[in-house]
Design an enzyme around this catalytic site. Structure first.
Site, PDB file in Angstrom:
ATOM      1  N   GLU A 140     -10.845  -1.467   5.493  1.00  0.00           N
ATOM      2  CA  GLU A 140      -9.736  -1.822   6.382  1.00  0.00           C
ATOM      3  C   GLU A 140     -10.222  -2.005   7.823  1.00  0.00           C
ATOM      4  OE1 GLU A 140      -6.690   1.187   6.183  1.00  0.00           O
ATOM      5  OE2 GLU A 140      -5.112  -0.201   6.774  1.00  0.00           O
ATOM      6  N   SER A 170       0.904   6.584   2.450  1.00  0.00           N
ATOM      7  CA  SER A 170       1.588   7.564   3.319  1.00  0.00           C
ATOM      8  C   SER A 170       2.870   8.079   2.682  1.00  0.00           C
ATOM      9  CB  SER A 170       1.950   6.917   4.659  1.00  0.00           C
ATOM     10  OG  SER A 170       0.809   6.382   5.261  1.00  0.00           O
ATOM     11  N   GLN A 220       0.842  -1.210   0.000  1.00  0.00           N
ATOM     12  CA  GLN A 220       0.000   0.000   0.000  1.00  0.00           C
ATOM     13  C   GLN A 220       0.870   1.250   0.000  1.00  0.00           C
ATOM     14  OE1 GLN A 220      -2.067   0.611   3.704  1.00  0.00           O
ATOM     15  NE2 GLN A 220      -3.682   1.825   2.782  1.00  0.00           N
ATOM     16  N   GLY A 221       0.823   2.024  -1.078  1.00  0.00           N
ATOM     17  CA  GLY A 221       1.627   3.250  -1.184  1.00  0.00           C
ATOM     18  C   GLY A 221       0.776   4.486  -1.000  1.00  0.00           C
TER      19      GLY A 221
HETATM   20  C1  FAD Z   1       3.645  -0.253  11.509  1.00  0.00           C
HETATM   21  C2  FAD Z   1       3.050   0.685  10.498  1.00  0.00           C
HETATM   22  C3  FAD Z   1       2.756   0.224   9.223  1.00  0.00           C
HETATM   23  C4  FAD Z   1       2.237   1.080   8.273  1.00  0.00           C
HETATM   24  N1  FAD Z   1       2.006   0.598   6.999  1.00  0.00           N
HETATM   25  C5  FAD Z   1       1.605   1.445   6.033  1.00  0.00           C
HETATM   26  C6  FAD Z   1       1.470   0.990   4.682  1.00  0.00           C
HETATM   27  O1  FAD Z   1       1.695  -0.188   4.372  1.00  0.00           O
HETATM   28  N2  FAD Z   1       1.122   1.884   3.736  1.00  0.00           N
HETATM   29  C7  FAD Z   1       0.852   3.187   4.031  1.00  0.00           C
HETATM   30  O2  FAD Z   1       0.499   3.928   3.124  1.00  0.00           O
HETATM   31  N3  FAD Z   1       0.961   3.659   5.309  1.00  0.00           N
HETATM   32  C8  FAD Z   1       1.324   2.824   6.306  1.00  0.00           C
HETATM   33  N4  FAD Z   1       1.450   3.282   7.612  1.00  0.00           N
HETATM   34  C9  FAD Z   1       1.231   4.680   7.848  1.00  0.00           C
HETATM   35  C10 FAD Z   1       0.113   5.029   8.767  1.00  0.00           C
HETATM   36  O3  FAD Z   1      -1.103   4.850   8.126  1.00  0.00           O
HETATM   37  C11 FAD Z   1       0.414   6.448   9.188  1.00  0.00           C
HETATM   38  O4  FAD Z   1       1.402   6.307  10.173  1.00  0.00           O
HETATM   39  C12 FAD Z   1      -0.732   7.208   9.664  1.00  0.00           C
HETATM   40  O5  FAD Z   1      -1.484   7.607   8.558  1.00  0.00           O
HETATM   41  C13 FAD Z   1      -0.300   8.410  10.513  1.00  0.00           C
HETATM   42  O6  FAD Z   1       0.606   9.244   9.859  1.00  0.00           O
HETATM   43  P1  FAD Z   1       2.026   9.680  10.507  1.00  0.00           P
HETATM   44  O7  FAD Z   1       2.693   8.476  11.060  1.00  0.00           O
HETATM   45  O8  FAD Z   1       2.763  10.491   9.460  1.00  0.00           O
HETATM   46  O9  FAD Z   1       1.659  10.602  11.729  1.00  0.00           O
HETATM   47  P2  FAD Z   1       1.283  12.133  11.735  1.00  0.00           P
HETATM   48  O10 FAD Z   1       0.229  12.389  10.739  1.00  0.00           O
HETATM   49  O11 FAD Z   1       2.554  12.950  11.619  1.00  0.00           O
HETATM   50  O12 FAD Z   1       0.707  12.289  13.183  1.00  0.00           O
HETATM   51  C14 FAD Z   1       1.564  12.358  14.332  1.00  0.00           C
HETATM   52  C15 FAD Z   1       0.710  12.641  15.550  1.00  0.00           C
HETATM   53  O13 FAD Z   1       0.015  13.892  15.409  1.00  0.00           O
HETATM   54  C16 FAD Z   1      -1.389  13.708  15.569  1.00  0.00           C
HETATM   55  N5  FAD Z   1      -2.096  14.602  14.635  1.00  0.00           N
HETATM   56  C17 FAD Z   1      -1.939  14.643  13.297  1.00  0.00           C
HETATM   57  N6  FAD Z   1      -2.735  15.617  12.779  1.00  0.00           N
HETATM   58  C18 FAD Z   1      -3.427  16.154  13.789  1.00  0.00           C
HETATM   59  C19 FAD Z   1      -4.414  17.193  13.887  1.00  0.00           C
HETATM   60  N7  FAD Z   1      -4.829  17.836  12.811  1.00  0.00           N
HETATM   61  N8  FAD Z   1      -4.891  17.500  15.101  1.00  0.00           N
HETATM   62  C20 FAD Z   1      -4.453  16.845  16.212  1.00  0.00           C
HETATM   63  N9  FAD Z   1      -3.528  15.866  16.181  1.00  0.00           N
HETATM   64  C21 FAD Z   1      -3.019  15.523  14.997  1.00  0.00           C
HETATM   65  C22 FAD Z   1      -1.648  12.248  15.261  1.00  0.00           C
HETATM   66  O14 FAD Z   1      -2.800  11.755  15.921  1.00  0.00           O
HETATM   67  C23 FAD Z   1      -0.379  11.582  15.795  1.00  0.00           C
HETATM   68  O15 FAD Z   1      -0.479  11.363  17.182  1.00  0.00           O
HETATM   69  C24 FAD Z   1       1.972   2.446   8.596  1.00  0.00           C
HETATM   70  C25 FAD Z   1       2.243   2.901   9.890  1.00  0.00           C
HETATM   71  C26 FAD Z   1       2.785   2.055  10.824  1.00  0.00           C
HETATM   72  C27 FAD Z   1       3.082   2.587  12.198  1.00  0.00           C
END
Ligand code: FAD
Length: 381
Positions: free
Chosen positions: A244, A129, A126-127
């Site tokens: 999902e 993020s 899944q691409g």
């Molecule tokens: C083990 C793992 C596997 C994954 N696998 C995939 C995958 O296969 N493909 C894929 O596409 N993605 C994948 N992901 C990505 C996952 O879906 C993202 O981590 C998720 O969308 C959150 O984005 P981020 O990690 O950039 O956090 P951020 O968006 O940077 O958020 C960081 C923190 O800030 C908070 N926050 C963000 N925005 C706000 C707001 N507006 N107001 C208040 N709080 C806020 C969030 O709740 C969080 O606590 C994976 C993640 C993990 C941990």
């Protein structure tokens, strides 16, 4: 609302249980019990066994390999699969890209991709993020510019789970830079062997390699790999993320785990007493069991309401399933650690033979049990 199962449903449960008992390879069952991560080959073989039985994609339409089971039978199947314990079919294939192609793909895409998605001949990742586009996914910056009968894709994806195994990646890409951010996104299917794709591992805190960065530099993707309409990808992504949420409570996994904890707690002792007799331990175990029962009831309420729900619209109650299901899995992991003590250390002799002894791949190593534990205890389960 009647949450009891009918006689036919109980007979169906029996049939699924018997199949799991006969078809799940013992070596794989052991890995699942010990919480050692199945290899790619294990997962492919198992999904192909399910597919041969016609059970790899039960929730798909019958014409594309589905079973036609109602939501209750689908629930029972999942519960038995998890309790076996057996790996679930790869979610990226069966719950994510497959249903999107069924709902929005062209006939050509359906014939080309769906059979190989069900059989796991093609492994998908899944691409979505990107660095800077996680929670705020719609701000993604990977671009796809039209050049004749190709798109030229440039950008970076991150957290891409198991991209190291993948044959294909389904990507959200920006095709209209000027439009409002949700309205300029498209859904592209990209062959991982295309020149310009680089996969780099991200090492997790436990030393595992489950997630990756994927770089796309001038990657040429045929236009026929666009799903649905250009700039409508956000709608397809919302549909996918709704799917999902289904089946993520992992009630069967936790039931199996509690059964295991009870078995082992009857053997392990603190002083003269087996751990299972310790009132404090029993209290903690009972609290988790009560939570699990409540989760199962909530899951069944969601299943029961499914018949009356508008297609493609997830039940808002399903959000709680993910949170509560994860908390219960954490609680059972902690109880298991309490029972097996030092044998829960991330030690894998078979990897030592290969010249290294890092923790097992994946985020759940803390729940793994050293294989030596069962030999030492002369336990056969
Ligand atoms: C083990 C793992 C596997 C994954 N696998 C995939 C995958 O296969 N493909 C894929 O596409 N993605 C994948 N992901 C990505 C996952 O879906 C993202 O981590 C998720 O969308 C959150 O984005 P981020 O990690 O950039 O956090 P951020 O968006 O940077 O958020 C960081 C923190 O800030 C908070 N926050 C963000 N925005 C706000 C707001 N507006 N107001 C208040 N709080 C806020 C969030 O709740 C969080 O606590 C994976 C993640 C993990 C941990």
């Amino acid at each position: 609302m009647d949450l009891r199962f009918t006689d036919e449903e109980l007979a169906f449960r029996h049939e699924v249980r018997a199949f799991m008992k006969s078809a799940l390879p013992e070596r794989l069952r052991r890995k699942m019990i010990d919480r050692h991560h199945p290899s790619k080959e294990d997962l492919v073989q198992w999904q192909q066994t399910l597919n041969a039985k016609g059970w790899a994609v039960p929730h798909w339409p019958v014409e594309w390999g589905g079973t036609g089971w109602d939501p209750v039978r689908q629930y029972i199947f999942q519960d038995e699969l998890q309790q076996a314990p057996a790996p679930s079919p790869l979610a990226f294939n069966t719950s994510m890209v497959g249903p999107v192609i069924i709902a929005f793909g062209s006939e050509e895409q359906k014939h080309r991709f769906l059979p190989r998605i069900a059989s796991l001949e093609d492994w998908w990742c899944q691409g979505f993020s990107e660095p800077g586009a996680g929670s705020d996914l719609a701000s993604l910056k990977t671009t796809a510019k039209r050049d004749g009968d190709h798109y030229v894709v440039n950008g970076q994806k991150t957290w891409t789970t198991l991209a190291q195994h993948a044959d294909w990646i389904f990507c959200l890409v920006r095709t209209d830079m000027a439009a409002k951010k949700q309205e300029g996104i498209s859904f592209l299917l990209i062959d991982m062997k295309t020149p310009g794709i680089t996969v780099r591992p991200i090492e997790t805190i436990d030393g595992g390699h489950e997630i990756n960065e994927v770089f796309l530099d001038d990657v040429r993707v045929p236009v026929e790999n666009l799903v649905g309409q250009e700039n409508k990808g956000w709608d397809y992504a919302k549909f996918l993320l709704g799917n999902e949420r289904v089946g993520i409570a992992r009630v069967g996994v936790s039931k199996e785990r509690i059964r295991r904890i009870k078995e082992l707690a009857a053997i392990e002792r603190v002083g003269d007493e087996p751990i299972i007799s310790n009132p404090r331990f029993r209290e903690k175990l009972a609290a988790v069991e009560v939570e699990l029962k409540a989760l199962e009831m909530t899951q069944l309420r969601v299943v029961a309401a499914e018949r009356h729900r508008e297609k493609g619209k997830p039940d808002p109650a399903s959000s709680i399933l993910k949170i509560k299901g994860s908390e219960i899995q954490q609680a059972t992991t902690e109880l298991l650690l309490e029972v097996v003590g030092p044998y829960a250390l991330p030690y894998q002799p078979e990897q030592e033979e290969e010249g290294w002894n890092e923790p097992p791949i994946g985020p759940e190593w803390a729940g793994a049990i050293a294989p030596t534990y069962f030999n030492w205890r002369k336990i056969s389960i």
